[in-house]
Design a protein around this motif. Structure first.
Motif, PDB file in Angstrom:
ATOM      1  N   GLY A  68       0.809  -1.207   0.000  1.00  0.00           N
ATOM      2  CA  GLY A  68       0.000   0.000   0.000  1.00  0.00           C
ATOM      3  C   GLY A  68       0.848   1.264   0.000  1.00  0.00           C
ATOM      4  N   GLU A  69       0.306   2.302  -0.605  1.00  0.00           N
ATOM      5  CA  GLU A  69       1.023   3.564  -0.739  1.00  0.00           C
ATOM      6  C   GLU A  69       1.344   4.179   0.621  1.00  0.00           C
ATOM      7  OE1 GLU A  69       0.410   7.985  -2.666  1.00  0.00           O
ATOM      8  OE2 GLU A  69      -0.686   6.301  -3.542  1.00  0.00           O
ATOM      9  N   LYS A  70       0.393   4.126   1.543  1.00  0.00           N
ATOM     10  CA  LYS A  70       0.598   4.739   2.860  1.00  0.00           C
ATOM     11  C   LYS A  70       1.809   4.128   3.571  1.00  0.00           C
ATOM     12  CE  LYS A  70      -1.826   5.718   7.175  1.00  0.00           C
ATOM     13  NZ  LYS A  70      -3.074   5.567   7.929  1.00  0.00           N
ATOM     14  N   THR A  71       1.919   2.808   3.551  1.00  0.00           N
ATOM     15  CA  THR A  71       3.038   2.123   4.203  1.00  0.00           C
ATOM     16  C   THR A  71       4.360   2.479   3.540  1.00  0.00           C
ATOM     17  OG1 THR A  71       1.629   0.299   4.883  1.00  0.00           O
ATOM     18  CG2 THR A  71       3.989  -0.151   4.775  1.00  0.00           C
ATOM     19  N   LEU A  72       4.381   2.459   2.208  1.00  0.00           N
ATOM     20  CA  LEU A  72       5.626   2.774   1.496  1.00  0.00           C
ATOM     21  C   LEU A  72       6.035   4.232   1.697  1.00  0.00           C
ATOM     22  CD1 LEU A  72       5.183   0.709  -1.781  1.00  0.00           C
ATOM     23  CD2 LEU A  72       6.578   0.163   0.220  1.00  0.00           C
ATOM     24  N   ARG A  73       5.061   5.134   1.732  1.00  0.00           N
ATOM     25  CA  ARG A  73       5.392   6.551   1.992  1.00  0.00           C
ATOM     26  C   ARG A  73       5.986   6.716   3.398  1.00  0.00           C
ATOM     27  NH1 ARG A  73       4.187  10.329  -1.675  1.00  0.00           N
ATOM     28  NH2 ARG A  73       2.649   9.838  -3.269  1.00  0.00           N
ATOM     29  N   LYS A  74       5.433   5.990   4.363  1.00  0.00           N
ATOM     30  CA  LYS A  74       5.957   6.056   5.731  1.00  0.00           C
ATOM     31  C   LYS A  74       7.372   5.489   5.794  1.00  0.00           C
ATOM     32  CE  LYS A  74       5.090   4.689  10.539  1.00  0.00           C
ATOM     33  NZ  LYS A  74       6.420   5.063  10.870  1.00  0.00           N
ATOM     34  N   GLN A  75       7.599   4.365   5.129  1.00  0.00           N
ATOM     35  CA  GLN A  75       8.946   3.784   5.093  1.00  0.00           C
ATOM     36  C   GLN A  75       9.946   4.774   4.507  1.00  0.00           C
ATOM     37  OE1 GLN A  75       8.776   0.175   2.814  1.00  0.00           O
ATOM     38  NE2 GLN A  75       8.075  -1.056   4.540  1.00  0.00           N
ATOM     39  N   LEU A  76       9.585   5.381   3.382  1.00  0.00           N
ATOM     40  CA  LEU A  76      10.478   6.340   2.741  1.00  0.00           C
ATOM     41  C   LEU A  76      10.710   7.552   3.641  1.00  0.00           C
ATOM     42  CD1 LEU A  76      12.192   7.281   0.374  1.00  0.00           C
ATOM     43  CD2 LEU A  76      10.097   8.173  -0.689  1.00  0.00           C
ATOM     44  N   ALA A  77       9.679   8.056   4.259  1.00  0.00           N
ATOM     45  CA  ALA A  77       9.832   9.207   5.162  1.00  0.00           C
ATOM     46  C   ALA A  77      10.758   8.861   6.328  1.00  0.00           C
ATOM     47  CB  ALA A  77       8.470   9.669   5.670  1.00  0.00           C
ATOM     48  N   ASP A  78      10.609   7.666   6.887  1.00  0.00           N
ATOM     49  CA  ASP A  78      11.487   7.239   7.988  1.00  0.00           C
ATOM     50  C   ASP A  78      12.941   7.160   7.536  1.00  0.00           C
ATOM     51  OD1 ASP A  78       9.243   7.055   9.595  1.00  0.00           O
ATOM     52  OD2 ASP A  78       9.154   4.853   9.548  1.00  0.00           O
ATOM     53  N   ARG A  79      13.161   6.565   6.368  1.00  0.00           N
ATOM     54  CA  ARG A  79      14.525   6.427   5.856  1.00  0.00           C
ATOM     55  C   ARG A  79      15.113   7.788   5.490  1.00  0.00           C
ATOM     56  NH1 ARG A  79      11.971   1.655   4.808  1.00  0.00           N
ATOM     57  NH2 ARG A  79      13.183  -0.209   5.263  1.00  0.00           N
ATOM     58  N   HIS A  80      14.282   8.657   4.918  1.00  0.00           N
ATOM     59  CA  HIS A  80      14.727  10.011   4.589  1.00  0.00           C
ATOM     60  C   HIS A  80      15.177  10.730   5.865  1.00  0.00           C
ATOM     61  CE1 HIS A  80      14.716  14.103   3.017  1.00  0.00           C
ATOM     62  NE2 HIS A  80      13.921  14.444   4.018  1.00  0.00           N
ATOM     63  N   GLY A  81      14.341  10.674   6.901  1.00  0.00           N
ATOM     64  CA  GLY A  81      14.677  11.351   8.159  1.00  0.00           C
ATOM     65  C   GLY A  81      15.977  10.838   8.757  1.00  0.00           C
ATOM     66  N   LYS A  82      16.135   9.539   8.775  1.00  0.00           N
ATOM     67  CA  LYS A  82      17.366   8.971   9.345  1.00  0.00           C
ATOM     68  C   LYS A  82      18.582   9.319   8.495  1.00  0.00           C
ATOM     69  CE  LYS A  82      19.506   4.935  11.202  1.00  0.00           C
ATOM     70  NZ  LYS A  82      19.417   3.622  11.736  1.00  0.00           N
ATOM     71  N   TYR A  83      18.426   9.224   7.183  1.00  0.00           N
ATOM     72  CA  TYR A  83      19.536   9.512   6.277  1.00  0.00           C
ATOM     73  C   TYR A  83      19.986  10.965   6.398  1.00  0.00           C
ATOM     74  CZ  TYR A  83      22.262   9.631   1.978  1.00  0.00           C
ATOM     75  OH  TYR A  83      23.270   9.785   1.068  1.00  0.00           O
ATOM     76  N   VAL A  84      19.038  11.888   6.391  1.00  0.00           N
ATOM     77  CA  VAL A  84      19.380  13.310   6.502  1.00  0.00           C
ATOM     78  C   VAL A  84      20.002  13.607   7.863  1.00  0.00           C
ATOM     79  CG1 VAL A  84      18.411  15.651   6.573  1.00  0.00           C
ATOM     80  CG2 VAL A  84      17.719  14.067   4.775  1.00  0.00           C
ATOM     81  N   LYS A  85      19.467  12.997   8.908  1.00  0.00           N
ATOM     82  CA  LYS A  85      20.019  13.207  10.247  1.00  0.00           C
ATOM     83  C   LYS A  85      21.467  12.720  10.332  1.00  0.00           C
ATOM     84  CE  LYS A  85      19.425  11.814  15.038  1.00  0.00           C
ATOM     85  NZ  LYS A  85      18.772  10.864  15.924  1.00  0.00           N
ATOM     86  N   GLU A  86      21.728  11.557   9.779  1.00  0.00           N
ATOM     87  CA  GLU A  86      23.072  10.971   9.870  1.00  0.00           C
ATOM     88  C   GLU A  86      24.077  11.631   8.926  1.00  0.00           C
ATOM     89  OE1 GLU A  86      24.226   8.374  11.905  1.00  0.00           O
ATOM     90  OE2 GLU A  86      22.318   8.619  12.935  1.00  0.00           O
ATOM     91  N   TYR A  87      23.635  11.937   7.706  1.00  0.00           N
ATOM     92  CA  TYR A  87      24.595  12.359   6.674  1.00  0.00           C
ATOM     93  C   TYR A  87      24.292  13.726   6.061  1.00  0.00           C
ATOM     94  CZ  TYR A  87      25.679   7.495   7.225  1.00  0.00           C
ATOM     95  OH  TYR A  87      25.997   6.293   7.774  1.00  0.00           O
ATOM     96  N   GLN A  88      23.343  14.462   6.620  1.00  0.00           N
ATOM     97  CA  GLN A  88      22.968  15.770   6.101  1.00  0.00           C
ATOM     98  C   GLN A  88      22.750  15.689   4.584  1.00  0.00           C
ATOM     99  OE1 GLN A  88      25.605  15.503   8.481  1.00  0.00           O
ATOM    100  NE2 GLN A  88      23.934  15.862   9.897  1.00  0.00           N
ATOM    101  N   ALA A  89      22.115  14.598   4.165  1.00  0.00           N
ATOM    102  CA  ALA A  89      21.720  14.318   2.785  1.00  0.00           C
ATOM    103  C   ALA A  89      22.873  13.975   1.848  1.00  0.00           C
ATOM    104  CB  ALA A  89      20.891  15.454   2.196  1.00  0.00           C
ATOM    105  N   LYS A  90      24.118  14.020   2.308  1.00  0.00           N
ATOM    106  CA  LYS A  90      25.217  13.657   1.399  1.00  0.00           C
ATOM    107  C   LYS A  90      26.415  13.144   2.187  1.00  0.00           C
ATOM    108  CE  LYS A  90      26.793  13.414  -2.769  1.00  0.00           C
ATOM    109  NZ  LYS A  90      26.285  12.360  -3.630  1.00  0.00           N
ATOM    110  N   PRO A  91      26.642  11.819   2.175  1.00  0.00           N
ATOM    111  CA  PRO A  91      27.827  11.301   2.853  1.00  0.00           C
ATOM    112  C   PRO A  91      29.092  11.694   2.077  1.00  0.00           C
ATOM    113  CG  PRO A  91      26.585   9.514   1.832  1.00  0.00           C
ATOM    114  CD  PRO A  91      25.819  10.776   1.612  1.00  0.00           C
ATOM    115  N   ASP A  92      30.208  11.745   2.775  1.00  0.00           N
ATOM    116  CA  ASP A  92      31.478  12.082   2.138  1.00  0.00           C
ATOM    117  C   ASP A  92      32.123  10.864   1.494  1.00  0.00           C
ATOM    118  OD1 ASP A  92      31.633  14.900   2.959  1.00  0.00           O
ATOM    119  OD2 ASP A  92      31.617  14.024   4.956  1.00  0.00           O
ATOM    120  N   THR A  93      31.816   9.689   2.035  1.00  0.00           N
ATOM    121  CA  THR A  93      32.419   8.452   1.546  1.00  0.00           C
ATOM    122  C   THR A  93      31.349   7.387   1.378  1.00  0.00           C
ATOM    123  OG1 THR A  93      34.459   8.933   2.754  1.00  0.00           O
ATOM    124  CG2 THR A  93      34.122   6.647   2.062  1.00  0.00           C
TER     125      THR A  93
END
Length: 152
Positions: A68-93
């Motif tokens: 379902g779209e709702k579940t996939l949107r939530k998964q993506l939002a969770d991963r986006h939040g964690k990724y941006v928090k950890e790497y400010q949207a762009k890792p160096d390596t």
């Protein structure tokens, strides 16, 4: 202890280490041209941009219907939040460490018809000291490979 033997043993150890390091470095570089490795790295960009259409396009067709779209949107939002928090949207390596066969889960076989799976092992780091070892998983369904997961 006999000094010539000790020197020879030390030289052998150093030579072995250098050869091992060179093999590892060339192996890692060899993965850069692998299509699944490139798609795995692209997933990081999709997480950073929180691009739902690109995210769903990487999955097999029935995926949206199953979860379902709702579940996939939530998964993506969770991963986006964690990724941006950890790497400010762009890792160096980003290093591709290995591409290995993976187990196809029973549900992946039954629901999706998956025939084979591969994992792309990554090392991701930022200059702020954040780093992680993670992996993308891809499933072969028919003649095509589809994204399954990327743990962060």
């Amino acid at each position: 202890m006999n000094k010539p033997w000790m020197a020879l043993a030390l030289m052998g150890t150093i030579a072995g280490t250098l050869i091992s390091t060179n093999l590892q470095a060339s192996t890692e570089k060899g993965f850069n041209n692998d299509p699944l490795a490139q798609r795995c790295i692209k997933m990081l960009d999709i997480y950073a941009a929180e691009d739902f259409d690109a995210y769903v396009a990487e999955f097999p067709e029935p995926w949206l219907g199953i979860f379902g779209e709702k579940t996939l949107r939530k998964q993506l939002a969770d991963r986006h939040g964690k990724y941006v928090k950890e790497y400010q949207a762009k890792p160096d390596t980003i290093k591709i460490k290995a591409i290995t066969p993976a187990k196809v889960a029973k549900i992946e076989k039954e629901k999706l018809g998956a025939l084979e799976a591969k994992e792309i092992d990554l090392y991701i780091a930022s200059d702020k000291g954040n780093s992680s070892a993670t992996a993308c998983k891809y499933l072969r369904i028919g003649d095509s490979w589809y994204f399954r997961s990327l743990r962060l």
